[in-house]
Design an enzyme around this catalytic site. Structure first.
Site, mmCIF file in Angstrom:
data_model
loop_
_atom_site.group_PDB
_atom_site.id
_atom_site.type_symbol
_atom_site.label_atom_id
_atom_site.label_comp_id
_atom_site.label_asym_id
_atom_site.label_seq_id
_atom_site.Cartn_x
_atom_site.Cartn_y
_atom_site.Cartn_z
ATOM 1 N N LYS A 120 -0.130 5.676 8.490
ATOM 2 C CA LYS A 120 0.547 6.009 7.229
ATOM 3 C C LYS A 120 -0.467 6.136 6.097
ATOM 4 O O LYS A 120 -0.421 7.066 5.290
ATOM 5 C CB LYS A 120 1.594 4.925 6.927
ATOM 6 C CG LYS A 120 2.291 5.028 5.582
ATOM 7 C CD LYS A 120 1.732 4.065 4.547
ATOM 8 C CE LYS A 120 1.867 2.616 4.917
ATOM 9 N NZ LYS A 120 1.339 1.704 3.869
ATOM 10 N N THR A 148 0.861 -1.189 0.000
ATOM 11 C CA THR A 148 0.000 0.000 0.000
ATOM 12 C C THR A 148 0.890 1.229 0.000
ATOM 13 O O THR A 148 1.564 1.520 0.990
ATOM 14 C CB THR A 148 -0.928 0.020 1.236
ATOM 15 O OG1 THR A 148 -1.792 -1.111 1.173
ATOM 16 C CG2 THR A 148 -1.775 1.282 1.255
ATOM 17 N N LYS A 181 -7.079 1.922 -2.862
ATOM 18 C CA LYS A 181 -6.712 1.346 -1.555
ATOM 19 C C LYS A 181 -6.693 2.423 -0.470
ATOM 20 O O LYS A 181 -7.139 2.197 0.661
ATOM 21 C CB LYS A 181 -5.343 0.668 -1.656
ATOM 22 C CG LYS A 181 -4.831 0.101 -0.333
ATOM 23 C CD LYS A 181 -5.731 -1.013 0.205
ATOM 24 C CE LYS A 181 -5.427 -1.374 1.644
ATOM 25 N NZ LYS A 181 -4.129 -1.975 1.867
#
Length: 292
Positions: free
Chosen positions: A239, A96, A171
């Site tokens: 993150k 990701t 995502k």
């Protein structure tokens, strides 16, 4: 079956590589800490000493790395992917990352004649172990078609989303919604408890209503018991919130709910909870130490 390379054996990568082995794929693995490969070797994997060695051996290679920095270093550093990628070889990054990182990797791979898709996944440890991930792929469609037998083992559904960057963006949107929901859920659990209600009864009520969902059902009982064994580490969720907010900035989308959720995850990291499951953000509400 073609031999598949696999780079990165963290919580997700290890489960995914093991799944491929169980389904009869030949797999060559690499991890920065090579001892993480031992269990996979016991199940039939071979070890590549460097990412380049894995690329050289395999027609296509999957990477599952922790963040943009790790994803870039595995490609560009000495002994990295670029040293051996060439025409006829494919690279599939399932980490990701943000769209800019994906694009940098794509340009580098294709400039050497290789083919590239990004294919981040929706799902954490248990779906990875069970082959129930949702795969969000974008890039070279021919490589996507070639990788489908592996994707069918790793996931319950694969989407092809067009050009590189679209997988990364999808995502981040999904994880931004998930992180925002987790914060609201945590506040609700604590509010019920402090109001003299049973958090377990709240879980039962939620599960019967319009906002019933697998995340509440799966995470709720362990959160009530302050148990946060990491399926998806909180530091990675934060993150992803940060990267999603940057995407919001790029597109002038106001995201006050996501911004507040990001602050809560940052607070949790400052409390030393970063390596626990992302549901540990619950502790910031319980302690009264939310960022606001």
């Amino acid at each position: 079956m073609e031999e598949i390379g696999f780079l990165g054996l963290g919580i997700m990568g290890k489960a995914m590589a093991m799944n491929l082995l169980r389904h009869g794929f030949k797999v060559t693995v690499w991890n920065r800490t090579l001892s993480r490969c031992d269990e996979l070797v016991e199940h039939g994997a071979t070890i590549g000493e460097t990412p380049a060695a894995v690329i050289k051996k395999c027609k296509y290679t999957i990477a599952m790395l922790s963040d943009p920095t790790a994803a870039l270093s595995v490609v560009f550093e000495q002994g990295g992917v670029l040293e051996q990628i060439s025409s006829g070889k494919g690279y599939i990054d399932m980490s990701t990352v943000d769209a800019e990182t994906s694009s940098k990797i794509s340009e580098a791979i294709t400039s050497k004649g290789g083919s590239f898709i990004e294919a981040p996944v929706s799902g954490s440890k248990k779906p990875a172990e069970d082959g129930q991930l949702v795969i969000l792929a974008a890039g070279d469609e021919a490589l996507y078609e070639e990788a489908l037998p592996a994707f069918d083992v790793l996931g319950k559904k694969s989407f092809f989303l067009g050009q590189v960057g679209n997988g990364a963006k999808m995502k981040l949107v999904v994880n931004m919604i998930m992180g925002s929901m987790m914060n609201a859920f945590s506040e609700g659990l604590v509010l019920a408890d402090k109001s003299g209600l049973s958090p377990q009864t709240l879980l039962d009520v939620l599960d019967l209503g319009a906002i019933a969902n697998p995340m509440f059902k799966m995470k709720g009982p362990s959160m009530v018991n302050s148990s946060y064994s990491p399926a998806f580490p909180l530091k990675h969720q934060q993150k992803d919130m940060r990267l999603a907010l940057a995407l919001g900035d790029e597109n002038s989308v106001p995201m006050p709910v996501a911004a507040a959720a990001n602050e809560a995850f940052k607070k949790a990291r400052s409390m030393g909870l970063g390596d626990l499951d992302f549901s540990a953000v619950h502790e910031t509400v319980k302690s009264g130490k939310s960022s606001s």
